[in-house]
Enzyme design. Sequence first.
Site, PDB file in Angstrom:
ATOM      1  N   CYS A 133       0.734  -1.193  -0.027  1.00 40.71           N
ATOM      2  CA  CYS A 133      -0.210  -0.417   0.106  1.00 40.71           C
ATOM      3  C   CYS A 133       1.204   1.498  -0.261  1.00 40.71           C
ATOM      4  O   CYS A 133       2.361   1.570  -0.124  1.00 40.71           O
ATOM      5  CB  CYS A 133      -0.918  -0.606   0.909  1.00 40.71           C
ATOM      6  SG  CYS A 133      -2.025  -1.153   0.874  1.00 40.71           S
ATOM      7  N   ASP A 134      -0.055   2.238   0.047  1.00 46.81           N
ATOM      8  CA  ASP A 134       0.325   3.491   0.279  1.00 46.81           C
ATOM      9  C   ASP A 134       2.097   4.181   0.127  1.00 46.81           C
ATOM     10  O   ASP A 134       2.302   4.741  -0.668  1.00 46.81           O
ATOM     11  CB  ASP A 134      -0.539   4.624   0.031  1.00 46.81           C
ATOM     12  CG  ASP A 134      -1.421   4.220  -0.583  1.00 46.81           C
ATOM     13  OD1 ASP A 134      -2.122   3.635  -0.516  1.00 46.81           O
ATOM     14  OD2 ASP A 134      -2.648   5.556  -0.946  1.00 46.81           O
ATOM     15  N   SER A 183      -5.550  12.118  -2.403  1.00 55.60           N
ATOM     16  CA  SER A 183      -4.933  10.543  -2.592  1.00 55.60           C
ATOM     17  C   SER A 183      -4.938  10.336  -4.435  1.00 55.60           C
ATOM     18  O   SER A 183      -5.760  11.021  -4.925  1.00 55.60           O
ATOM     19  CB  SER A 183      -6.121  10.117  -2.323  1.00 55.60           C
ATOM     20  OG  SER A 183      -7.019   8.758  -2.479  1.00 55.60           O
TER      21      SER A 183
END
Length: 574
Positions: free
Chosen positions: A143-144, A490
């Site tokens: 993930c990010d 985002s």
Amino acid sequence: MRDVKTQVQVNGLKAITPVYLMVAMRSKEVKEGLERAPHRSLLRALGVGKDDFKKPFIAVVNSYSETVPGHLHLRNLAEAVKQGVREAKGVPFEVNTIAICDGIAMGHVGMKYSLPSRDLIADSVELVVEAHRFDGMVLITNCDKITPGMLMAAARLNLPSIVVTGGPMRSGIFKGRKVGVASVFEAVGGVKTGDVSLEELEELESCACPGPGSCNGMFTANTMACLTEALGMSLPGCATAHADTSRKLELARLSGIRAVEMVREGLRAKDIMTAEAFQNAVAVDLALGGSTNTALHLPAIAHEAGVDLSLDYFDEASRKVPQLCTMVPGGTHTMEDLDLAGGIPALMAELAPLLNLNVLTVTGKTLRENLVNVTVKDRSVIRSLSQPVSKTGGIAILKGSLAPRGSVLKTAALSQEAFKFRGEAKVYDCEEDAVEALMKGMIKEGDAVIIRYEGPKGGPGMREMLQATAILAGMGLAGKVALITDGRFSGATRGLCIGHVSPEAAEGGPIALVKDGDIVVIDVEARKIDLEISSDELEARRKTWKPRTPKLERSYLARYVKQASSASEGAILK
């Protein structure tokens, strides 16, 4: 030292590049010699046998977490990696690092901790791998901030390293269309306008995220997985192989094998993460229309590798590299579609005339060799260079009197009509105030919404503004309102959303001096973002401006504020 060139088979494919005999293993420092008997005793307690002391020790760095959907399945991938390490006559040791789910942290104080976790992850990998003198690493991530943190560690340590990204989540299906978590964020705005009922919202939230994996569009997690592959740090096809597939497990096993082979070959992270490899990654990013967060992460990873990658390079490249994909949120295609079209290898094959093809990859071969016989399988998903979605890349760097050191816009998620904008500023000193104004109907079409004191120092932590942008989109205002922040957005964001404004408000940048009613002018094609007031007026305001320091006691964020650099430098710690 490297010597004795020979040809071998790499995962069933003939290796064109030379392979070398075993280089001196770091793990000898904890397992060889009379004085290391106590160390061997402890290692034996872990199940290490006498014959294992002759083998490479491989760290399997797993960011498994029960609070992150993208990481829920990483235990299974770790088992597959360890199987591969053993097959290749290495000894795997699973170790761990942290993971934060940006979606769950979104829209509240928790998001202050997301970006700072990137550097903590890099540090934690360094600490455990250096302390135990591992010979190589397999980095399991998804993930990010976890993926860039892992890559930063790989570059810093410069060991034989390979990355296994966990794979995308399947799309949910709602009323016959593909949906994901971004659909739920936007539906909140739809409830506000009356276009979505509370019953529909509950039905949507129940089906949008059907299982493990990174969220289904070209958001930050999947963008970083794609760029990891484009850098040459994961096996071909890894980025788009979905979380729930046997193919992902097989890629994990093969990555374990390659980790041991890379130790024997002496192939290290910085042999792969060169300036040319980073240029390739930027090109893939622009062709995909990826998340603007890459303008933070790629420079930070490059910094660890000793490579200078500036915001100006992103803009220079965006004028040469066309956008070839229309991925969610800037289009309709999901990660399933990209995978079926051939994934990142197919995209890079199409981009080949614009890439550096002689770079090495974790396969032990060059990119040119990896792309032999690779073709695009679906031209609706990956367009040709001769018929691009746009002649310019999906990210633009805007500068001007409002952002002297730059700001970042995802043009791939923006309609052509929004490329020129002029509107009155409505200024908010945090995201919560802006969201409250949105929900009260205080923001209208044509407004330039300024959200400041959300930068790396001012936030602190440079929060994402998905809650604000998604509500705007759900209210039908995407592209009709400019949203400008020294924070970030985002990868699920769409519309005229300009982030990373530098210098940030906490450093006294012009964004700190904006007042309600000021005119903001944006020209995307000219790469300009300006505040339409005189320099004399701006200077007069500067003289009365007083710095705002976040009220922090003893905490990780208090330390982060002291070290974090500008977003224009990748928000690296100094």
